[in-house]
Design a protein around this motif. Structure first.
Motif, PDB file in Angstrom:
ATOM      1  N   ASP A  28      70.881  18.081 -15.357  1.00 33.41           N
ATOM      2  CA  ASP A  28      70.786  19.360 -15.411  1.00 33.41           C
ATOM      3  C   ASP A  28      69.809  20.156 -15.110  1.00 33.41           C
ATOM      4  O   ASP A  28      69.694  21.283 -14.396  1.00 33.41           O
ATOM      5  N   LEU A  29      68.664  19.708 -15.182  1.00 35.20           N
ATOM      6  CA  LEU A  29      67.223  20.401 -15.302  1.00 35.20           C
ATOM      7  C   LEU A  29      66.106  19.355 -14.605  1.00 35.20           C
ATOM      8  O   LEU A  29      66.151  18.103 -14.897  1.00 35.20           O
ATOM      9  N   MET A  30      65.045  19.887 -14.420  1.00 33.47           N
ATOM     10  CA  MET A  30      64.089  19.122 -13.940  1.00 33.47           C
ATOM     11  C   MET A  30      62.681  19.621 -14.747  1.00 33.47           C
ATOM     12  O   MET A  30      62.887  20.728 -15.192  1.00 33.47           O
ATOM     13  N   SER A  31      61.616  18.658 -14.900  1.00 30.71           N
ATOM     14  CA  SER A  31      60.406  19.241 -15.522  1.00 30.71           C
ATOM     15  C   SER A  31      59.562  18.227 -15.116  1.00 30.71           C
ATOM     16  O   SER A  31      59.723  17.009 -14.419  1.00 30.71           O
ATOM     17  N   ILE A  32      58.107  18.512 -15.415  1.00 29.20           N
ATOM     18  CA  ILE A  32      56.989  17.712 -14.793  1.00 29.20           C
ATOM     19  C   ILE A  32      57.044  16.150 -15.221  1.00 29.20           C
ATOM     20  O   ILE A  32      57.174  16.120 -16.602  1.00 29.20           O
ATOM     21  N   GLY A  33      57.089  15.474 -14.455  1.00 28.97           N
ATOM     22  CA  GLY A  33      57.166  13.952 -14.751  1.00 28.97           C
ATOM     23  C   GLY A  33      56.163  13.234 -14.025  1.00 28.97           C
ATOM     24  O   GLY A  33      56.260  11.919 -14.239  1.00 28.97           O
ATOM     25  N   ALA A  34      55.440  13.799 -13.046  1.00 29.95           N
ATOM     26  CA  ALA A  34      54.711  13.068 -12.183  1.00 29.95           C
ATOM     27  C   ALA A  34      53.442  13.863 -11.699  1.00 29.95           C
ATOM     28  O   ALA A  34      53.670  14.837 -10.819  1.00 29.95           O
ATOM     29  N   HIS A  35      52.484  14.011 -12.480  1.00 28.41           N
ATOM     30  CA  HIS A  35      52.011  13.247 -13.670  1.00 28.41           C
ATOM     31  C   HIS A  35      51.327  14.406 -14.605  1.00 28.41           C
ATOM     32  O   HIS A  35      51.192  15.428 -14.237  1.00 28.41           O
ATOM     33  N   GLY A  36      50.937  14.079 -15.912  1.00 22.76           N
ATOM     34  CA  GLY A  36      50.628  14.824 -16.850  1.00 22.76           C
ATOM     35  C   GLY A  36      49.719  13.848 -17.636  1.00 22.76           C
ATOM     36  O   GLY A  36      49.942  12.916 -18.018  1.00 22.76           O
ATOM     37  N   PHE A  37      48.856  14.801 -18.549  1.00 23.44           N
ATOM     38  CA  PHE A  37      48.111  14.087 -19.547  1.00 23.44           C
ATOM     39  C   PHE A  37      48.891  14.333 -20.795  1.00 23.44           C
ATOM     40  O   PHE A  37      49.291  14.859 -21.486  1.00 23.44           O
ATOM     41  N   THR A  38      48.897  12.803 -21.540  1.00 25.53           N
ATOM     42  CA  THR A  38      49.266  12.885 -22.940  1.00 25.53           C
ATOM     43  C   THR A  38      48.631  12.171 -24.063  1.00 25.53           C
ATOM     44  O   THR A  38      47.832  11.241 -23.385  1.00 25.53           O
ATOM     45  N   PRO A  39      48.704  12.297 -25.078  1.00 27.53           N
ATOM     46  CA  PRO A  39      48.012  11.685 -26.011  1.00 27.53           C
ATOM     47  C   PRO A  39      48.343  10.185 -26.219  1.00 27.53           C
ATOM     48  O   PRO A  39      49.157   9.671 -26.005  1.00 27.53           O
ATOM     49  N   SER A  40      46.939   9.272 -26.091  1.00 26.20           N
ATOM     50  CA  SER A  40      47.013   7.974 -25.895  1.00 26.20           C
ATOM     51  C   SER A  40      46.484   6.988 -27.071  1.00 26.20           C
ATOM     52  O   SER A  40      47.030   6.399 -27.538  1.00 26.20           O
ATOM     53  N   ASN A  41      45.616   7.888 -27.803  1.00 21.53           N
ATOM     54  CA  ASN A  41      45.019   6.977 -28.854  1.00 21.53           C
ATOM     55  C   ASN A  41      44.590   8.051 -30.118  1.00 21.53           C
ATOM     56  O   ASN A  41      43.926   8.996 -29.950  1.00 21.53           O
ATOM     57  N   ILE A  42      45.374   7.831 -30.918  1.00 18.84           N
ATOM     58  CA  ILE A  42      45.202   8.659 -32.204  1.00 18.84           C
ATOM     59  C   ILE A  42      44.126   8.406 -33.164  1.00 18.84           C
ATOM     60  O   ILE A  42      43.296   9.149 -33.607  1.00 18.84           O
ATOM     61  N   LEU A  43      43.767   6.811 -33.322  1.00 23.72           N
ATOM     62  CA  LEU A  43      42.590   6.310 -33.968  1.00 23.72           C
ATOM     63  C   LEU A  43      41.954   5.564 -32.969  1.00 23.72           C
ATOM     64  O   LEU A  43      42.324   4.718 -31.912  1.00 23.72           O
ATOM     65  N   LYS A  44      40.570   5.605 -33.156  1.00 22.18           N
ATOM     66  CA  LYS A  44      39.667   4.823 -32.330  1.00 22.18           C
ATOM     67  C   LYS A  44      39.764   3.589 -33.162  1.00 22.18           C
ATOM     68  O   LYS A  44      39.834   3.257 -34.157  1.00 22.18           O
ATOM     69  N   SER A  45      39.541   2.516 -31.988  1.00 22.28           N
ATOM     70  CA  SER A  45      39.373   1.129 -32.457  1.00 22.28           C
ATOM     71  C   SER A  45      38.402   0.897 -33.087  1.00 22.28           C
ATOM     72  O   SER A  45      38.068  -0.331 -33.852  1.00 22.28           O
ATOM     73  N   SER A  46      37.112   1.473 -32.692  1.00 20.18           N
ATOM     74  CA  SER A  46      35.755   1.383 -33.262  1.00 20.18           C
ATOM     75  C   SER A  46      35.220   2.730 -33.078  1.00 20.18           C
ATOM     76  O   SER A  46      35.312   3.510 -32.397  1.00 20.18           O
ATOM     77  N   LYS A  47      34.072   2.872 -33.992  1.00 24.16           N
ATOM     78  CA  LYS A  47      33.236   3.946 -34.171  1.00 24.16           C
ATOM     79  C   LYS A  47      32.710   4.242 -32.699  1.00 24.16           C
ATOM     80  O   LYS A  47      32.753   5.761 -32.326  1.00 24.16           O
ATOM     81  N   ASP A  48      32.261   3.393 -31.919  1.00 23.94           N
ATOM     82  CA  ASP A  48      31.810   3.380 -30.589  1.00 23.94           C
ATOM     83  C   ASP A  48      32.792   3.132 -29.271  1.00 23.94           C
ATOM     84  O   ASP A  48      32.229   3.031 -28.261  1.00 23.94           O
ATOM     85  N   SER A  49      34.028   3.319 -29.787  1.00 25.80           N
ATOM     86  CA  SER A  49      35.127   3.120 -28.763  1.00 25.80           C
ATOM     87  C   SER A  49      35.216   3.956 -27.775  1.00 25.80           C
ATOM     88  O   SER A  49      34.688   5.283 -27.770  1.00 25.80           O
ATOM     89  N   GLN A  50      35.445   3.672 -26.290  1.00 24.68           N
ATOM     90  CA  GLN A  50      35.266   4.509 -25.290  1.00 24.68           C
ATOM     91  C   GLN A  50      36.856   4.812 -24.887  1.00 24.68           C
ATOM     92  O   GLN A  50      36.949   5.485 -23.681  1.00 24.68           O
ATOM     93  N   ASP A  51      37.802   4.194 -25.742  1.00 28.64           N
ATOM     94  CA  ASP A  51      39.084   4.528 -25.453  1.00 28.64           C
ATOM     95  C   ASP A  51      39.111   6.200 -25.139  1.00 28.64           C
ATOM     96  O   ASP A  51      38.725   6.771 -26.093  1.00 28.64           O
ATOM     97  N   GLU A  52      40.098   6.661 -24.100  1.00 28.97           N
ATOM     98  CA  GLU A  52      40.313   8.053 -24.041  1.00 28.97           C
ATOM     99  C   GLU A  52      41.301   8.495 -24.868  1.00 28.97           C
ATOM    100  O   GLU A  52      42.347   7.745 -25.221  1.00 28.97           O
ATOM    101  N   SER A  53      41.130   9.738 -25.513  1.00 29.29           N
ATOM    102  CA  SER A  53      42.227  10.291 -26.426  1.00 29.29           C
ATOM    103  C   SER A  53      43.534  10.638 -25.487  1.00 29.29           C
ATOM    104  O   SER A  53      44.539  11.022 -26.292  1.00 29.29           O
TER     105      SER A  53
END
Length: 245
Positions: free
Chosen positions: A161-186
């Motif tokens: 019925d409709l289209m919307s952005i699906g390629a591509h966008g930034f979405t939340p990936s990590n709510i909690l860091k696995s460690s204090k010095d984790s380099q995981d992106e939010s």
């Protein structure tokens, strides 16, 4: 990631959410949908929700029992809006929109591209130069992405019925860091009609809020009709883009 909230909060960011977990403890990566959707929809409805966003489905192009369940609940509760990802099988051609996006009353959502500029420097961090060059034709203009599933349904309905952005966008990936010095992106780069459908759900929420402010009555058909009639034509056929973006 360096991304600020005003850039990444998304559509209808103050909405309240109700989540349903379809996985089993022994099979965390397997989608196990209920045998009958009515109890699930009824729980959502009784909790105050009027939008159900479904980023899941099958590759079946048929009008299945799950398609019926969605149509039936929307018929019984005409202020309830169900928005479903069309699927990511468009590389196989027409007739690839998957159930339950084949339901008649729901808003089935396909995926359009984003623009290269929208990713700024972060785009280069996720794609190689060869990837960018090979896909440049998709990103120079906002248009359909090749993997977005296409209609019609097996009974001839012009889905999506409709289209919307699906390629591509930034979405939340990590709510909690696995460690204090984790380099995981939010935030991480994500794509698919599974991202496009929630964006339309957010648009529906904003529209419903504004109509309430203006004391205007509406039902799910009205919301669907307004979103489709105000969409931007992407110059594709209706079985590919629906009404547009």
């Amino acid at each position: 990631s360096g991304l600020k909230c005003e850039d990444t909060c998304g559509i209808s960011s103050n909405s309240k959410l109700i989540m349903f977990d379809f996985a089993l403890d022994d099979y965390p990566d397997t989608l196990i949908v209920p045998d009958n959707f009515e109890d699930m929809f009824a729980t959502s409805y009784s909790s105050g929700s009027r939008i159900f966003s479904a980023s899941w489905g099958t590759e079946s192009n048929d009008y299945t029992i799950n398609s019926f369940y969605m149509d039936d609940f929307m018929y019984k509760f005409d202020d309830y809006n169900i928005i479903v990802a069309a699927g990511n099988s468009g590389d196989s051609g027409s007739g690839t929109v998957g159930s339950p996006a084949t339901a008649k009353n729901v808003i089935s959502v396909g995926a359009s591209t984003n623009s290269l500029e929208s990713f700024a420097e972060d785009f280069e961090n996720h794609f190689s130069e060869s990837d960018i060059l090979s896909n440049k034709k998709y990103y120079e203009n906002i248009t359909l992405i090749n993997f977005s599933s296409r209609g019609p349904s097996s009974i001839g309905d012009p889905k999506p019925d409709l289209m919307s952005i699906g390629a591509h966008g930034f979405t939340p990936s990590n709510i909690l860091k696995s460690s204090k010095d984790s380099q995981d992106e939010s935030f991480s780069l994500f794509g698919g009609t599974s991202m496009a459908a929630p964006l339309v759900s957010g648009s529906a929420a904003i529209l419903m809020e504004e109509m309430k402010k203006q004391f205007q009555d509406y039902d799910s058909f009205t919301i669907k009709n307004i979103l489709m009639s105000t969409a931007t034509d992407l110059q594709n056929d209706p079985f590919t883009q629906g009404s547009g973006l």
